[in-house]
Design a protein around this motif. Structure first.
Motif, PDB file in Angstrom:
ATOM      1  N   LEU A  17     -44.094  88.422 -30.207  1.00  0.00           N
ATOM      2  CA  LEU A  17     -44.888  89.183 -29.440  1.00  0.00           C
ATOM      3  C   LEU A  17     -46.284  88.761 -29.564  1.00  0.00           C
ATOM      4  O   LEU A  17     -47.215  88.567 -28.792  1.00  0.00           O
ATOM      5  CB  LEU A  17     -44.760  90.615 -30.090  1.00  0.00           C
ATOM      6  N   ILE A  18     -46.642  88.291 -30.774  1.00  0.00           N
ATOM      7  CA  ILE A  18     -48.086  87.820 -31.024  1.00  0.00           C
ATOM      8  C   ILE A  18     -48.513  86.458 -30.259  1.00  0.00           C
ATOM      9  O   ILE A  18     -49.438  86.476 -29.550  1.00  0.00           O
ATOM     10  CB  ILE A  18     -48.476  87.463 -32.529  1.00  0.00           C
ATOM     11  N   SER A  19     -47.411  85.688 -30.413  1.00  0.00           N
ATOM     12  CA  SER A  19     -47.657  84.324 -29.606  1.00  0.00           C
ATOM     13  C   SER A  19     -47.823  84.519 -28.160  1.00  0.00           C
ATOM     14  O   SER A  19     -48.657  83.684 -27.375  1.00  0.00           O
ATOM     15  CB  SER A  19     -46.744  83.237 -30.158  1.00  0.00           C
ATOM     16  N   TYR A  21     -48.892  87.184 -26.606  1.00  0.00           N
ATOM     17  CA  TYR A  21     -50.341  87.724 -26.162  1.00  0.00           C
ATOM     18  C   TYR A  21     -51.565  86.593 -26.426  1.00  0.00           C
ATOM     19  O   TYR A  21     -52.312  86.721 -25.678  1.00  0.00           O
ATOM     20  CB  TYR A  21     -50.642  88.929 -27.186  1.00  0.00           C
ATOM     21  N   VAL A  22     -51.071  85.902 -27.480  1.00  0.00           N
ATOM     22  CA  VAL A  22     -52.242  84.846 -27.445  1.00  0.00           C
ATOM     23  C   VAL A  22     -52.184  83.723 -26.297  1.00  0.00           C
ATOM     24  O   VAL A  22     -53.125  83.585 -25.511  1.00  0.00           O
ATOM     25  CB  VAL A  22     -51.706  83.780 -28.898  1.00  0.00           C
ATOM     26  N   MET A  23     -50.822  83.540 -25.741  1.00  0.00           N
ATOM     27  CA  MET A  23     -50.798  82.618 -24.647  1.00  0.00           C
ATOM     28  C   MET A  23     -51.323  83.303 -23.303  1.00  0.00           C
ATOM     29  O   MET A  23     -51.770  82.938 -22.578  1.00  0.00           O
ATOM     30  CB  MET A  23     -49.166  82.463 -24.397  1.00  0.00           C
ATOM     31  N   LEU A  24     -50.993  84.628 -23.261  1.00  0.00           N
ATOM     32  CA  LEU A  24     -51.650  85.595 -22.152  1.00  0.00           C
ATOM     33  C   LEU A  24     -53.169  85.406 -21.994  1.00  0.00           C
ATOM     34  O   LEU A  24     -53.699  85.156 -20.975  1.00  0.00           O
ATOM     35  CB  LEU A  24     -51.201  86.935 -22.267  1.00  0.00           C
ATOM     36  N   VAL A  25     -53.710  85.624 -23.322  1.00  0.00           N
ATOM     37  CA  VAL A  25     -55.293  85.516 -23.258  1.00  0.00           C
ATOM     38  C   VAL A  25     -55.667  84.202 -23.028  1.00  0.00           C
ATOM     39  O   VAL A  25     -56.762  83.728 -22.123  1.00  0.00           O
ATOM     40  CB  VAL A  25     -55.840  85.902 -24.844  1.00  0.00           C
ATOM     41  N   ILE A  26     -54.941  83.150 -23.406  1.00  0.00           N
ATOM     42  CA  ILE A  26     -55.296  81.821 -22.982  1.00  0.00           C
ATOM     43  C   ILE A  26     -55.300  81.299 -21.599  1.00  0.00           C
ATOM     44  O   ILE A  26     -56.132  80.835 -21.000  1.00  0.00           O
ATOM     45  CB  ILE A  26     -54.504  80.676 -23.742  1.00  0.00           C
ATOM     46  N   THR A  27     -54.086  81.874 -20.892  1.00  0.00           N
ATOM     47  CA  THR A  27     -53.946  81.570 -19.371  1.00  0.00           C
ATOM     48  C   THR A  27     -55.099  82.285 -18.652  1.00  0.00           C
ATOM     49  O   THR A  27     -55.421  81.762 -17.704  1.00  0.00           O
ATOM     50  CB  THR A  27     -52.367  81.785 -19.124  1.00  0.00           C
ATOM     51  N   LEU A  28     -55.241  83.544 -18.959  1.00  0.00           N
ATOM     52  CA  LEU A  28     -56.315  84.384 -18.386  1.00  0.00           C
ATOM     53  C   LEU A  28     -57.545  83.872 -18.483  1.00  0.00           C
ATOM     54  O   LEU A  28     -58.498  83.791 -17.433  1.00  0.00           O
ATOM     55  CB  LEU A  28     -56.246  85.710 -19.014  1.00  0.00           C
ATOM     56  N   LEU A  29     -57.978  83.143 -19.757  1.00  0.00           N
ATOM     57  CA  LEU A  29     -59.325  82.490 -19.729  1.00  0.00           C
ATOM     58  C   LEU A  29     -59.490  81.265 -18.973  1.00  0.00           C
ATOM     59  O   LEU A  29     -60.352  80.892 -18.368  1.00  0.00           O
ATOM     60  CB  LEU A  29     -59.354  82.233 -21.360  1.00  0.00           C
ATOM     61  N   ILE A  30     -58.315  80.442 -18.848  1.00  0.00           N
ATOM     62  CA  ILE A  30     -58.203  79.296 -18.049  1.00  0.00           C
ATOM     63  C   ILE A  30     -58.342  79.787 -16.662  1.00  0.00           C
ATOM     64  O   ILE A  30     -59.248  79.104 -15.753  1.00  0.00           O
ATOM     65  CB  ILE A  30     -57.012  78.564 -18.181  1.00  0.00           C
ATOM     66  N   SER A  31     -57.738  80.859 -16.104  1.00  0.00           N
ATOM     67  CA  SER A  31     -58.149  81.349 -14.795  1.00  0.00           C
ATOM     68  C   SER A  31     -59.362  81.789 -14.622  1.00  0.00           C
ATOM     69  O   SER A  31     -59.969  81.554 -13.409  1.00  0.00           O
ATOM     70  CB  SER A  31     -56.843  82.484 -14.346  1.00  0.00           C
ATOM     71  N   ALA A  32     -59.879  82.288 -15.547  1.00  0.00           N
ATOM     72  CA  ALA A  32     -61.307  82.957 -15.353  1.00  0.00           C
ATOM     73  C   ALA A  32     -62.429  81.787 -15.173  1.00  0.00           C
ATOM     74  O   ALA A  32     -63.367  81.731 -14.373  1.00  0.00           O
ATOM     75  CB  ALA A  32     -61.843  83.798 -16.401  1.00  0.00           C
ATOM     76  N   PHE A  33     -61.998  80.714 -16.062  1.00  0.00           N
ATOM     77  CA  PHE A  33     -63.001  79.582 -15.952  1.00  0.00           C
ATOM     78  C   PHE A  33     -62.669  78.889 -14.405  1.00  0.00           C
ATOM     79  O   PHE A  33     -63.794  78.427 -13.936  1.00  0.00           O
ATOM     80  CB  PHE A  33     -62.567  78.297 -17.133  1.00  0.00           C
ATOM     81  N   LEU A  34     -61.647  78.538 -14.217  1.00  0.00           N
ATOM     82  CA  LEU A  34     -61.424  78.198 -12.670  1.00  0.00           C
ATOM     83  C   LEU A  34     -62.202  78.900 -11.773  1.00  0.00           C
ATOM     84  O   LEU A  34     -62.890  78.322 -10.681  1.00  0.00           O
ATOM     85  CB  LEU A  34     -59.762  78.005 -12.456  1.00  0.00           C
ATOM     86  N   PHE A  35     -62.114  80.302 -11.768  1.00  0.00           N
ATOM     87  CA  PHE A  35     -62.711  81.194 -10.664  1.00  0.00           C
ATOM     88  C   PHE A  35     -64.187  80.943 -10.654  1.00  0.00           C
ATOM     89  O   PHE A  35     -64.680  80.620  -9.720  1.00  0.00           O
ATOM     90  CB  PHE A  35     -62.193  82.562 -10.918  1.00  0.00           C
ATOM     91  N   ASN A  36     -64.655  80.998 -11.980  1.00  0.00           N
ATOM     92  CA  ASN A  36     -66.356  81.022 -11.892  1.00  0.00           C
ATOM     93  C   ASN A  36     -66.752  79.546 -11.697  1.00  0.00           C
ATOM     94  O   ASN A  36     -68.075  79.258 -11.406  1.00  0.00           O
ATOM     95  CB  ASN A  36     -66.783  81.694 -13.419  1.00  0.00           C
ATOM     96  N   PHE A  37     -66.300  78.487 -12.210  1.00  0.00           N
ATOM     97  CA  PHE A  37     -66.785  77.085 -12.304  1.00  0.00           C
ATOM     98  C   PHE A  37     -66.322  76.235 -11.046  1.00  0.00           C
ATOM     99  O   PHE A  37     -67.057  75.547 -10.628  1.00  0.00           O
ATOM    100  CB  PHE A  37     -66.497  76.218 -13.542  1.00  0.00           C
ATOM    101  N   LEU A  38     -65.127  76.583 -10.412  1.00  0.00           N
ATOM    102  CA  LEU A  38     -64.754  75.798  -9.352  1.00  0.00           C
ATOM    103  C   LEU A  38     -64.724  76.750  -7.726  1.00  0.00           C
ATOM    104  O   LEU A  38     -64.999  76.235  -6.857  1.00  0.00           O
ATOM    105  CB  LEU A  38     -63.410  75.100  -9.667  1.00  0.00           C
ATOM    106  N   ILE A  39     -63.901  77.840  -7.987  1.00  0.00           N
ATOM    107  CA  ILE A  39     -63.828  78.585  -6.852  1.00  0.00           C
ATOM    108  C   ILE A  39     -64.945  79.387  -6.241  1.00  0.00           C
ATOM    109  O   ILE A  39     -65.181  79.193  -4.888  1.00  0.00           O
ATOM    110  CB  ILE A  39     -62.581  79.688  -7.016  1.00  0.00           C
TER     111      ILE A  39
END
Length: 289
Positions: A17-19, A21-39
């Motif tokens: 469960l912990i891993s 949630y960690v992966m969820l946070v990482i993937t959402l962070l990547i998506s947020a970076f893509l959105f703000n820096f490129l999209i």
């Protein structure tokens, strides 16, 4: 006693469960970076809640994170009402966390600048990294919610295929984006969506190194011997009945490495020129002797 379906699902959800949630946070962070820096700088509307946020920001200067949060919460409420808590629970965390990450990463754009002059490279990068992030998130058992909820509701209530409704919804958003940001952006959006879908499938299913053959032939014994004795692969035999002629036949099932595809097809054709066979990718093969 065999486990019932609900117990199996509960066991899967509790594992690591912990891993997850960690992966969820990482993937959402990547998506947020893509959105703000490129999209956001390029104004490429690819549909979804992100596309709605870009349009609302352009028309009314609304904060992107606020729009994403507001739309996602509304959709989450609809999901609870029409789909139930169990099918909605996987989207709750992402609904709250993603807008927050979008807001935090937007503050970094003031100090970090990326050259977006090469739009083809940007589109390819967004498609690859976005597909990778979404694929990893879905593999954890979570969902980012958003507009796909509408498609799920339409299927649940009116049996409208999810693929069709999703295409119409996202296609409309992309079309509206083209009206405001130019039709060239629509072409870049199509590149992103195609690459995103391709990469997501590869992440979810993996790369197929094997092929599964379903073979119907009048020379079943000869074909079986060829596969077992010459190709050194096992064969499963089961009886079927044709739907039109209602004749009973035997189907041979074998899974072979993709590199031996030619040897199988040419071999069984030599044995029976009228052989009927179906080939499909086998992404995961485990067990059996």
């Amino acid at each position: 006693m065999a486990l019932i379906e609900s117990e199996i699902i509960a066991i899967i959800k509790k594992k690591k469960l912990i891993s997850r949630y960690v992966m969820l946070v990482i993937t959402l962070l990547i998506s947020a970076f893509l959105f703000n820096f490129l999209i956001v700088p390029t104004k490429i509307v690819t549909g979804g809640v992100n596309g709605v946020a870009l349009l609302m920001n352009h028309l009314y200067d609304f904060d992107n994170s606020v729009v994403i949060l507001g739309v996602s919460i509304i959709l989450l409420i609809f999901s609870l009402l029409f789909l139930g808590l169990e099918r909605t629970s996987g989207s709750i965390v992402a609904t709250i966390l993603y807008p927050l990450l979008v807001k935090v990463t937007s503050l970094l754009t003031e100090n970090i600048h990326i050259d977006t002059s090469d739009m083809v490279l940007i589109a390819i990068f967004i498609g690859v990294i976005g597909g990778l992030a979404n694929g990893l998130m879905y593999k954890t058992g979570f969902s980012n919610g958003g507009l796909p909820i509408i498609s799920q509701i339409l299927y649940e209530k009116f049996k409208i295929p999810i693929s069709k409704s999703s295409f119409v919804i996202n296609g409309t958003i992309v079309f509206v984006g083209g009206m405001f940001f130019g039709w060239t952006m629509v072409m870049y959006a199509m590149i992103i969506l195609f690459i995103n879908s391709f990469v997501l499938d590869r992440v979810m299913l993996g790369v197929s190194n094997n092929k599964a053959f379903y073979i119907i032939t009048s020379q079943s014994e000869e074909v079986k011997t060829y596969i077992i004795k010459h190709l050194k692969h096992s064969v499963t035999v089961f009886d079927v009945k044709g739907g039109f002629m209602e004749r009973k036949r035997m189907v041979l099932l074998t899974v072979i490495p993709s590199r031996e595809y030619f040897r199988v097809t040419q071999g069984i054709k030599e044995i029976d020129s009228d052989v009927f066979f179906l080939t499909c990718d086998a992404y995961q093969v485990e067990g059996g002797r």
